[in-house]
Design an enzyme around this catalytic site. Structure first.
Site, PDB file in Angstrom:
ATOM      1  N   SER A   5      12.303  14.835   2.429  1.00 51.49           N
ATOM      2  CA  SER A   5      12.897  13.820   3.317  1.00 51.49           C
ATOM      3  C   SER A   5      12.518  12.392   2.916  1.00 51.49           C
ATOM      4  CB  SER A   5      12.515  14.093   4.780  1.00 51.49           C
ATOM      5  OG  SER A   5      13.125  15.287   5.236  1.00 51.49           O
ATOM      6  N   HIS A  59      10.882  25.584  -6.775  1.00 57.31           N
ATOM      7  CA  HIS A  59      11.343  24.860  -5.593  1.00 57.31           C
ATOM      8  C   HIS A  59      11.395  25.819  -4.400  1.00 57.31           C
ATOM      9  CE1 HIS A  59      13.857  22.470  -2.921  1.00 57.31           C
ATOM     10  NE2 HIS A  59      13.620  21.432  -3.694  1.00 57.31           N
ATOM     11  N   ASN A  95      17.026  15.021  -7.520  1.00 52.44           N
ATOM     12  CA  ASN A  95      17.470  16.416  -7.597  1.00 52.44           C
ATOM     13  C   ASN A  95      18.827  16.533  -6.911  1.00 52.44           C
ATOM     14  OD1 ASN A  95      17.720  19.184  -7.739  1.00 52.44           O
ATOM     15  ND2 ASN A  95      16.209  19.599  -6.145  1.00 52.44           N
ATOM     16  N   GLY A 150      14.666  18.149   3.857  1.00 55.39           N
ATOM     17  CA  GLY A 150      15.943  18.072   4.553  1.00 55.39           C
ATOM     18  C   GLY A 150      15.853  17.990   6.063  1.00 55.39           C
ATOM     19  N   GLU A 158       5.826  19.372  -2.079  1.00 60.37           N
ATOM     20  CA  GLU A 158       6.943  19.322  -1.144  1.00 60.37           C
ATOM     21  C   GLU A 158       6.674  20.248   0.043  1.00 60.37           C
ATOM     22  OE1 GLU A 158      11.165  18.292  -2.806  1.00 60.37           O
ATOM     23  OE2 GLU A 158      10.577  20.267  -3.498  1.00 60.37           O
ATOM     24  N   GLU A 194      13.425  26.223  -2.078  1.00 59.04           N
ATOM     25  CA  GLU A 194      14.726  26.856  -1.850  1.00 59.04           C
ATOM     26  C   GLU A 194      14.882  28.089  -2.730  1.00 59.04           C
ATOM     27  OE1 GLU A 194      16.841  22.592  -0.706  1.00 59.04           O
ATOM     28  OE2 GLU A 194      17.316  23.566  -2.616  1.00 59.04           O
ATOM     29  N   LYS A 244      20.803  19.006  -6.814  1.00 53.73           N
ATOM     30  CA  LYS A 244      21.012  20.351  -6.253  1.00 53.73           C
ATOM     31  C   LYS A 244      22.437  20.838  -6.579  1.00 53.73           C
ATOM     32  CE  LYS A 244      17.454  19.664  -2.769  1.00 53.73           C
ATOM     33  NZ  LYS A 244      16.981  19.962  -1.397  1.00 53.73           N
TER      34      LYS A 244
END
Length: 248
Positions: free
Chosen positions: A209, A91, A6, A169, A163, A93, A8
């Site tokens: 991660s 996702h 991904n 991250g 996730e 985010e 991003k």
């Protein structure tokens, strides 16, 4: 084993060209399936460059409506026409920053499937939910809300990506037994809502991660069918090595 990169909101069209030209000589086709999820601006270019390579093309989001007055959005039909075969939905985010709710995510999944796109459906708990021992409850709610109204045969075109929000991250990953327990919980929800056969058949990835140091050990976890990679896929040479490590 499915490996999804991904990208991003990184890389211009020119940079994507350079990325793919570095990746392809180092990529060996095999039993593993590799998917690159790129910015919209690079999809058509990537479609041309990746043709015949065995690397599949994906997008990172789509609109929860099919067409019309949605300035700045992109439709499932547009993505398919650009060459995308996959799209990421839900996702963390998008859920957090853009306030995507369960109803919107459910609509996106249905629109993606209608436009012949396979869905990478992301689910995962926050740190607060983890600390309150609500991981399984959160996963159940997210899955049931996201897959509401779908038929069992439609699950053939859905990949679930587990996730944990707190791992993305952060450089932190759950213990192997925690990943395995969460994925088993996901399969249990699918079994209860659809069937045991569907639960065993659906592919479930881990993301959060993942890097070159831990990719092999995570890939060895019994319940894991693949990996969703973020930061570690941004460098083509690094990503190609990660793919080799997982294959090994």
């Amino acid at each position: 084993m499915i490996i999804i990169g991904n990208i991003k909101m990184n890389k211009t069209n020119t940079q994507v060209k350079d990325y793919i030209m570095k990746l392809l000589p180092r990529y060996e086709q095999g039993k593993h399936e590799t998917i690159l999820c790129l910015p919209y601006t690079s999809l058509t270019t990537a479609k041309f460059l990746l043709e015949g390579s065995g690397i599949m093309l994906g997008a990172q989001n789509l609109c929860d409506e099919e067409a019309g007055k949605n300035t700045g959005e992109i439709s499932g039909e547009m993505l398919h026409d650009c060459g995308a075969g996959y799209v990421i939905v839900g996702h963390s985010e998008r859920r957090a920053k853009y306030k995507e709710n369960a109803k919107s995510i459910n609509k996106k999944i249905k629109i993606a499937l209608k436009n012949r796109l396979k869905v990478v459906f992301c689910v995962g708990e926050s740190l607060a939910e983890k600390n309150l021992l609500k991981t399984f409850e959160t996963l159940k709610t997210q899955i049931e809300d996201g897959l509401k109204g779908l038929y069992e045969n439609e699950l053939e075109n859905i990949i679930i990506a587990y996730e944990p929000v707190w791992a993305i991250g952060s450089g932190k990953t759950p213990l192997s037994k925690e990943i395995e327990a969460s994925i088993k919980a996901i399969r249990k929800v699918i079994a209860n809502d659809f069937s045991d056969k569907a639960a065993q058949k659906i592919e479930i990835l881990y993301g959060g991660s993942v890097d070159n140091k831990n990719c092999s050990s995570i890939a060895k976890i019994k319940e894991v069918n693949g990996l969703l990679i973020g930061g570690a896929c941004l460098d083509a040479i690094n990503f190609s090595q990660l793919i080799k490590d997982v294959k090994a």
